[in-house]
Design an enzyme around this catalytic site. Structure first.
Site, PDB file in Angstrom:
ATOM      1  N   CYS A   1       0.817  -1.217   0.000  1.00  0.00           N
ATOM      2  CA  CYS A   1       0.000   0.000   0.000  1.00  0.00           C
ATOM      3  C   CYS A   1       0.847   1.262   0.000  1.00  0.00           C
ATOM      4  CB  CYS A   1      -0.935  -0.005   1.200  1.00  0.00           C
ATOM      5  SG  CYS A   1      -1.915  -1.503   1.228  1.00  0.00           S
TER       6      CYS A   1
ATOM      7  N   CYS B   1       0.592   3.069   5.937  1.00  0.00           N
ATOM      8  CA  CYS B   1       0.997   1.736   6.386  1.00  0.00           C
ATOM      9  C   CYS B   1       0.909   0.773   5.212  1.00  0.00           C
ATOM     10  CB  CYS B   1       0.087   1.267   7.509  1.00  0.00           C
ATOM     11  SG  CYS B   1      -1.650   1.237   7.037  1.00  0.00           S
TER      12      CYS B   1
ATOM     13  N   HIS C   1      -9.839   2.343  -1.131  1.00  0.00           N
ATOM     14  CA  HIS C   1      -8.390   2.185  -1.074  1.00  0.00           C
ATOM     15  C   HIS C   1      -7.910   1.179  -2.114  1.00  0.00           C
ATOM     16  CE1 HIS C   1      -4.416   1.405   0.315  1.00  0.00           C
ATOM     17  NE2 HIS C   1      -4.695   0.406   1.117  1.00  0.00           N
TER      18      HIS C   1
END
Lengths: 446, 301
Positions: free
Chosen positions: A109, A432, A402
């Protein structure tokens, strides 16, 4: 042994530190397609389709048709093996010049943010004048692999030379081998899904359901307001009939969020608090950011929204539960602040990626915890408190969704615009990532 | 006495013979008639099959080193151990015996191509609250030097050893929530073919591990995971990452039915210099909150 570049060519562009400050890397602008919940409007769009669309939107916005960009860096987390050169292929399919080089990055990510950092550093070093950073992910059009058994049979078969060798390879095939392997969000080393990992961290930090739902509500409300006042007009280009992030719920409320059943942490002794409302859904989407040197921006009459100041990556030992999977940014942050001689008080905006509401709240709690900061971060005391009125002011991943690798570029473009609107100040980014990793970065208004 | 075997025993043949025997009623199991054979079986010139070792390492997710993993040495020795259990004078039924506990000392690294000797015997027949338990003791040697020793405890349910033996010293039935950690560190998703895949690398085609029909033959509703599969994964997960110099024990509390998802907590003890001292492992059924197995690993001093 190679001698140091600065010894051969002691110009300011050749390196940071001893010789002098490197030149600035500037965020010129960004573009993304609206994010869509997985299985929805982009169900039949590939990573390459979406990344190309995001690039073409950027090209249109800044008049880059036929331009050779210094370098394009992007990536995808869920990536098909045929997409080994995903970014270069997207460039070739875009309106950019065909002689624009490109490379792929994968840091889960943190991919999008890492591409911004990498290209900014090249700009600062004078290696390139312009760059496009970004990322894309499709949870809908995810690669489905054949089973390990079938894969081996096929590979052995292709290596076999004689008919009997080929038959021997095929004889190893078992009916169960025919069922495919779909990608999962489980951490390879622990088998626990990211949500289950976060549920442990959420419980360890005693983050309440109420606090998580409130953070989620704020994300939706702020993003809806930002859309309404036109904040995203020059950051988002409609795609496939979608003009706003499809996960956004402007009309959600604490009571609606509070009615959702927990989905993670149901096997823990503590009460389960994480729901589909305070966790990000699987999402499809793409986002890119245009970066350049000041000279490049001036020569091409392009805006300069913010400078990319510095960044820091960290990783934690999560495999046997020593630290939470998504807590690495907590460790990166004091290192970044210390190197830049700054504290939380030096920032006007905080962009903390909302993988889960619990991730943001556990990070904030950790930075406020005197004992944790002393023991785990080696600090003299608590790192500090993030002013909640400065946190994710235009909403974040809980509202937008996301698409893993696209999130970094979404955040950088939004934060750079916020800084440009304000005309002064600094912004701090925290993202994160799977594998116990995290990346934090500083942007500064010009 | 040591009885020298001239060829490696074939597990499937031993199981088939045992299955045939168990189908025939009438073998006397009266109290007091249970006596263990004192002969130990020895087999020399045992070598590992490199492809099977590689498969084993894949299955356990352990690194591909040039040395045999601790769990694989059990596989190497297992046919010799079973040959003792399959002797006509071994008093308990081989099939359906339940693996209760395992204790291994892995003394020296064993190169994958080492020629090994395996010696196996049975001892310590004793009562258990639900039957009779026995230890199978195995020693693996390389060039006359012990490299690995294992003690496996098995339970034969429903068979009572002589009342002249000492009273049961086994712990009480483990209750729900008993000593389970608050948080897992991992989850194992064990697919329905877990038993068949381990059977393929280990040669241990015990029907209770293979599938529903074969497990039903032995009175189980569903197949269960091989204890040594669970133990070997535990060692791969929480072990020192070295090829020898440690001891590990595992106690199997409740069988792991296949397929299933189990939670596990591995607390690894490392010093500041990252030196591995040992680990405590618990695996449990998340719905019933009941332990499947408890393990402990420690560095040999």
């Amino acid at each position: 042994m190679n001698s140091l570049p600065s010894e051969q060519n002691p110009t300011p562009e050749s390196g940071a530190g001893a010789v002098g400050k490197p030149r600035a890397a500037v965020v010129i602008g960004g573009n993304r397609i609206p994010f869509a919940r997985s299985g929805g409007s982009y169900a039949y769009s590939s990573n390459q389709d979406m990344l190309t669309a995001a690039l073409d939107g950027l090209v249109a916005r800044f008049g880059l048709q036929g331009d050779r960009i210094g370098e394009v860096a992007a990536g995808a987390v869920l990536k098909h093996s045929r997409d080994f050169n995903l970014t270069r292929e997207a460039v070739l399919g875009s309106a950019l010049a065909a002689d624009t080089p490109a490379y792929d990055v994968q840091q889960a990510c943190a991919t999008g943010l890492e591409t911004v950092i990498g290209l900014s550093n090249k700009i600062k070093l004078g290696q390139i004048e312009s760059g496009i950073a970004g990322g894309v992910d499709s949870a809908s059009d995810a690669p489905v692999a054949v089973s390990e058994g079938l894969r081996r049979v096929l590979l052995d078969f292709s290596r076999a030379r004689t008919t009997s060798q080929k038959l021997a390879a095929l004889r190893k095939l078992r009916p169960a081998d025919l069922s495919p392997d779909a990608p999962s969000t489980a951490e390879p080393r622990t088998g626990l899904s990211m949500g289950e990992h976060q549920a442990i961290t959420t419980a360890r930090w005693n983050i309440t359901r109420q606090a998580q739902d409130e953070l989620s509500l704020a994300s939706h409300v702020r993003m809806a307001e930002a859309y309404d006042r036109g904040f995203f007009d020059d950051l988002v280009t409609p795609f496939r009939g979608v003009s706003r992030d499809s996960n956004l719920r402007p009309d959600t409320s604490l009571s609606k969020l509070g009615s959702l059943k927990p989905v993670f942490g149901r096997n823990l002794a503590d009460e389960a608090t994480m729901t589909a409302g305070n966790s990000t859904p699987l999402t499809d989407g793409a986002a890119v950011v245009l970066l350049g040197s000041e000279e490049y921006a001036r020569e091409n009459n392009l805006p300069m929204l913010a400078n990319v100041v510095d960044a820091e990556a960290a990783a934690v030992d999560f495999v046997h539960g020593k630290e939470g999977l998504l807590m690495a940014p907590v460790y990166a942050m004091p290192r970044l602040l210390q190197r830049n001689n700054m504290t939380f008080d030096d920032f006007d905006f905080f962009e903390i990626h909302e993988a889960f509401a619990g991730t943001v709240l556990a990070s904030l709690a950790a930075w406020e915890d005197d004992d944790f900061c002393r023991k785990q971060l080696g600090l003299p005391g608590a790192l500090g408190t993030v002013d909640r009125s400065k946190l994710n002011v235009n909403g974040s991943s809980l509202a937008a969704g996301h698409p893993f690798a696209a999130t970094g570029a979404r955040i950088v473009a939004s934060l750079a615009k916020s800084l440009a609107e304000k005309g002064s100040g600094r912004g701090l980014i925290s993202v994160c990532a799977a594998g116990g990793q995290g990346v934090v970065a500083i942007l500064e208004a010009r | 006495m040591e009885q020298l075997l001239h060829a490696p025993p074939r597990l499937t043949a031993l199981y088939a013979a045992a299955l045939a025997r168990s189908a025939k009623p009438g073998r006397s199991r009266e109290a007091g008639s249970l006596r263990l054979p004192t002969d130990r079986h020895r087999l020399d010139g045992v070598t590992a099959v490199p492809e099977k070792v590689r498969e084993f390492q894949h299955l356990m997710r352990s690194p591909q080193t040039a040395f045999l993993p601790s769990g694989y040495l059990h596989i190497v020795a297992f046919p010799v151990a079973v040959s003792v259990l399959a002797r006509p004078d071994f008093p308990l039924p081989l099939l359906g015996m339940i693996h209760l506990r395992n204790e291994v000392q892995h003394l020296r690294p064993v190169p994958t191509d080492a020629r090994l000797s395996v010696v196996a015997g049975v001892e310590n027949l004793r009562p258990h609250r639900s039957g009779t338990q026995v230890d199978v003791v195995v020693e693996v040697e390389a060039a006359g030097v012990p490299v690995w020793t294992g003690r496996s405890t098995y339970l034969a349910k429903g068979i009572q050893a002589s009342s002249t033996l000492s009273a049961p010293s086994t712990p009480a039935e483990p209750g729900r929530d008993e000593g389970l950690p608050a948080f897992p560190t991992g989850e194992w998703s064990l697919s329905a073919d877990t038993g068949r895949r381990y059977a393929a690398v280990s040669g241990d085609y015990n029907p209770i591990h293979l599938g529903v029909p074969s497990a039903r033959l032995l009175g189980m509703k569903r197949p269960i995971a091989h204890g040594m599969y669970l133990a070997s994964r535990m060692v791969a997960e929480a072990g020192p990452g070295e090829d020898a110099g440690f001891r590990w024990t595992v106690e199997f509390r409740t069988p792991v039915p296949l397929p299933s998802k189990i939670l596990l907590s591995a607390q690894v003890d490392r010093s500041d210099s990252a030196k591995w001292h040992g680990a405590e492992v618990v695996a449990w059924d998340p719905r019933r909150r009941r332990a499947h197995f408890v393990g402990r690993l420690e560095a040999l001093g």
